[in-house]
Design a protein around this motif. Structure first.
Motif, PDB file in Angstrom:
ATOM      1  N   ILE A  29       0.837  -1.201   0.000  1.00  0.00           N
ATOM      2  CA  ILE A  29       0.000   0.000   0.000  1.00  0.00           C
ATOM      3  C   ILE A  29       0.873   1.253   0.000  1.00  0.00           C
ATOM      4  O   ILE A  29       0.457   2.305  -0.456  1.00  0.00           O
ATOM      5  N   GLY A  30       2.099   1.129   0.502  1.00  0.00           N
ATOM      6  CA  GLY A  30       2.998   2.275   0.585  1.00  0.00           C
ATOM      7  C   GLY A  30       3.263   2.738   2.000  1.00  0.00           C
ATOM      8  O   GLY A  30       3.887   3.774   2.208  1.00  0.00           O
ATOM      9  N   LEU A  31       2.793   1.959   2.970  1.00  0.00           N
ATOM     10  CA  LEU A  31       3.000   2.316   4.382  1.00  0.00           C
ATOM     11  C   LEU A  31       4.314   1.710   4.872  1.00  0.00           C
ATOM     12  O   LEU A  31       4.339   0.841   5.739  1.00  0.00           O
ATOM     13  N   THR A  32       5.405   2.174   4.319  1.00  0.00           N
ATOM     14  CA  THR A  32       6.716   1.563   4.596  1.00  0.00           C
ATOM     15  C   THR A  32       7.515   2.299   5.663  1.00  0.00           C
ATOM     16  O   THR A  32       8.410   1.716   6.264  1.00  0.00           O
ATOM     17  N   GLU A  33       7.217   3.560   5.884  1.00  0.00           N
ATOM     18  CA  GLU A  33       7.952   4.350   6.876  1.00  0.00           C
ATOM     19  C   GLU A  33       7.428   4.047   8.274  1.00  0.00           C
ATOM     20  O   GLU A  33       6.231   3.838   8.478  1.00  0.00           O
ATOM     21  N   ARG A  34       8.357   4.027   9.249  1.00  0.00           N
ATOM     22  CA  ARG A  34       7.981   3.768  10.637  1.00  0.00           C
ATOM     23  C   ARG A  34       8.626   4.796  11.543  1.00  0.00           C
ATOM     24  O   ARG A  34       9.683   5.344  11.230  1.00  0.00           O
ATOM     25  N   ASN A  35       8.003   5.010  12.703  1.00  0.00           N
ATOM     26  CA  ASN A  35       8.595   5.914  13.690  1.00  0.00           C
ATOM     27  C   ASN A  35       9.535   5.124  14.598  1.00  0.00           C
ATOM     28  O   ASN A  35       9.754   3.922  14.386  1.00  0.00           O
ATOM     29  N   GLY A  36      10.080   5.764  15.622  1.00  0.00           N
ATOM     30  CA  GLY A  36      11.030   5.132  16.528  1.00  0.00           C
ATOM     31  C   GLY A  36      10.448   3.970  17.320  1.00  0.00           C
ATOM     32  O   GLY A  36      11.181   3.115  17.804  1.00  0.00           O
ATOM     33  N   GLU A  37       9.128   3.922  17.461  1.00  0.00           N
ATOM     34  CA  GLU A  37       8.458   2.817  18.169  1.00  0.00           C
ATOM     35  C   GLU A  37       8.151   1.639  17.252  1.00  0.00           C
ATOM     36  O   GLU A  37       7.613   0.628  17.695  1.00  0.00           O
ATOM     37  N   GLY A  38       8.447   1.786  15.952  1.00  0.00           N
ATOM     38  CA  GLY A  38       8.130   0.730  14.993  1.00  0.00           C
ATOM     39  C   GLY A  38       6.720   0.820  14.442  1.00  0.00           C
ATOM     40  O   GLY A  38       6.263  -0.081  13.745  1.00  0.00           O
ATOM     41  N   ILE A  39       6.031   1.928  14.738  1.00  0.00           N
ATOM     42  CA  ILE A  39       4.678   2.125  14.240  1.00  0.00           C
ATOM     43  C   ILE A  39       4.768   2.736  12.846  1.00  0.00           C
ATOM     44  O   ILE A  39       5.511   3.694  12.612  1.00  0.00           O
ATOM     45  N   ARG A  40       4.002   2.180  11.923  1.00  0.00           N
ATOM     46  CA  ARG A  40       3.981   2.698  10.559  1.00  0.00           C
ATOM     47  C   ARG A  40       3.461   4.128  10.534  1.00  0.00           C
ATOM     48  O   ARG A  40       2.706   4.531  11.416  1.00  0.00           O
ATOM     49  N   LEU A  41       3.861   4.850   9.504  1.00  0.00           N
ATOM     50  CA  LEU A  41       3.419   6.231   9.349  1.00  0.00           C
ATOM     51  C   LEU A  41       2.449   6.327   8.174  1.00  0.00           C
ATOM     52  O   LEU A  41       2.656   5.703   7.130  1.00  0.00           O
ATOM     53  N   LEU A  42       1.400   7.108   8.371  1.00  0.00           N
ATOM     54  CA  LEU A  42       0.440   7.396   7.308  1.00  0.00           C
ATOM     55  C   LEU A  42       1.117   8.249   6.244  1.00  0.00           C
ATOM     56  O   LEU A  42       2.176   8.836   6.497  1.00  0.00           O
ATOM     57  N   PRO A  43       0.534   8.373   5.054  1.00  0.00           N
ATOM     58  CA  PRO A  43       1.154   9.195   4.003  1.00  0.00           C
ATOM     59  C   PRO A  43       1.433  10.639   4.417  1.00  0.00           C
ATOM     60  O   PRO A  43       2.371  11.256   3.916  1.00  0.00           O
ATOM     61  N   ASP A  44       0.652  11.174   5.378  1.00  0.00           N
ATOM     62  CA  ASP A  44       0.884  12.550   5.821  1.00  0.00           C
ATOM     63  C   ASP A  44       1.820  12.634   7.027  1.00  0.00           C
ATOM     64  O   ASP A  44       2.002  13.696   7.611  1.00  0.00           O
ATOM     65  N   GLY A  45       2.437  11.489   7.414  1.00  0.00           N
ATOM     66  CA  GLY A  45       3.427  11.479   8.484  1.00  0.00           C
ATOM     67  C   GLY A  45       2.902  11.158   9.870  1.00  0.00           C
ATOM     68  O   GLY A  45       3.681  10.935  10.795  1.00  0.00           O
ATOM     69  N   ARG A  46       1.590  11.124  10.054  1.00  0.00           N
ATOM     70  CA  ARG A  46       1.018  10.750  11.357  1.00  0.00           C
ATOM     71  C   ARG A  46       1.233   9.259  11.596  1.00  0.00           C
ATOM     72  O   ARG A  46       1.239   8.468  10.654  1.00  0.00           O
ATOM     73  N   TRP A  78      -1.320  -6.591  16.624  1.00  0.00           N
ATOM     74  CA  TRP A  78      -1.158  -5.549  15.609  1.00  0.00           C
ATOM     75  C   TRP A  78       0.171  -4.819  15.743  1.00  0.00           C
ATOM     76  O   TRP A  78       0.684  -4.278  14.758  1.00  0.00           O
ATOM     77  N   ARG A  79       0.753  -4.805  16.940  1.00  0.00           N
ATOM     78  CA  ARG A  79       2.083  -4.190  17.101  1.00  0.00           C
ATOM     79  C   ARG A  79       3.094  -4.873  16.173  1.00  0.00           C
ATOM     80  O   ARG A  79       4.018  -4.238  15.687  1.00  0.00           O
ATOM     81  N   GLN A  80       2.897  -6.172  15.934  1.00  0.00           N
ATOM     82  CA  GLN A  80       3.814  -6.930  15.073  1.00  0.00           C
ATOM     83  C   GLN A  80       3.747  -6.473  13.618  1.00  0.00           C
ATOM     84  O   GLN A  80       4.654  -6.770  12.839  1.00  0.00           O
ATOM     85  N   ILE A  81       2.678  -5.780  13.247  1.00  0.00           N
ATOM     86  CA  ILE A  81       2.563  -5.296  11.869  1.00  0.00           C
ATOM     87  C   ILE A  81       2.682  -3.767  11.811  1.00  0.00           C
ATOM     88  O   ILE A  81       2.396  -3.160  10.790  1.00  0.00           O
ATOM     89  N   GLY A  82       3.083  -3.158  12.929  1.00  0.00           N
ATOM     90  CA  GLY A  82       3.326  -1.728  12.949  1.00  0.00           C
ATOM     91  C   GLY A  82       2.087  -0.873  13.093  1.00  0.00           C
ATOM     92  O   GLY A  82       2.073   0.280  12.667  1.00  0.00           O
ATOM     93  N   VAL A  83       1.046  -1.441  13.687  1.00  0.00           N
ATOM     94  CA  VAL A  83      -0.202  -0.708  13.896  1.00  0.00           C
ATOM     95  C   VAL A  83      -0.434  -0.585  15.398  1.00  0.00           C
ATOM     96  O   VAL A  83      -0.346  -1.576  16.125  1.00  0.00           O
TER      97      VAL A  83
END
Length: 197
Positions: free
Chosen positions: A129-146, A172-177
């Protein structure tokens, strides 16, 4: 008072006002009070189900929730076996939310579609889908960076819902959500649903 009075043997037949959460309590008093505890099938296809808001006001979330791959990834990220063992003592049918197997409309492929716990496949779909970026906690980032943080709003009347959501939060933490549970009054929840919030 219904579960307490039932466990004391004060009912000849009781099903209303009893929940699965009363099962172990009633089972413990079964022999002493001289009654049988029986599990009856419900007519619902699922005890609990999550419904992404396809009409949410936020355009980023609306686009994401409407992408079938996102919903498939979330489903693949739910460890139904763990929920069944921890919450329901292994007594549930692990499947999607659909008609019961006794129905002529039941199809096994619908029951199993994206219902296996498969974090690798879920992660691949989210990457696609394009949700490849993650923050320092390993949570994926939305297209607008949230951060990809899902708030599951519930009427909060049932501790079973909160317990299941805690298990989903962990898987869900295992998939970055990241999942948050937000209990509220039923009327407030209903109004927020209708308003697309």
């Amino acid at each position: 008072l219904v579960p307490a009075k039932t466990s004391a043997g004060d009912a000849d037949l009781q099903s209303r006002s009893l929940n699965f959460s009363d099962y172990t309590f009633l089972k413990a008093a079964e022999e002493r009070a001289g009654y049988d505890v029986r599990l009856w099938k419900t007519v619902r296809g699922s005890q609990l189900a999550l419904y992404p808001n396809m009409n949410v006001k936020d355009p980023v979330w609306r686009k994401l929730n409407r992408d079938a791959r996102f919903r498939q990834a979330l489903s693949l990220g739910v460890n139904r076996s763990e929920i069944n063992q921890v919450i329901y003592y292994g007594l549930c049918l692990e499947a999607n939310n659909l008609v019961l197997p006794d129905s002529p409309l039941y199809k096994e492929e619908y029951a199993r579609a994206y219902a296996d716990f498969d974090p690798a496949r879920a992660n691949a779909l989210l990457d696609e889908i394009g949700l490849t970026e993650r923050n320092g906690e390993g949570i994926r980032l939305l297209p607008d960076g949230r951060p990809l943080e899902i708030i599951v709003e519930t009427a909060g009347e049932n501790t079973e819902e909160v317990d299941v959501l805690e298990l989903i939060r962990d898987s869900w933490r295992q998939i970055g959500v990241k999942l948050f549970t937000k209990p509220s009054q039923r009327e407030v929840l209903r109004n927020r649903i209708y308003a697309g919030e």
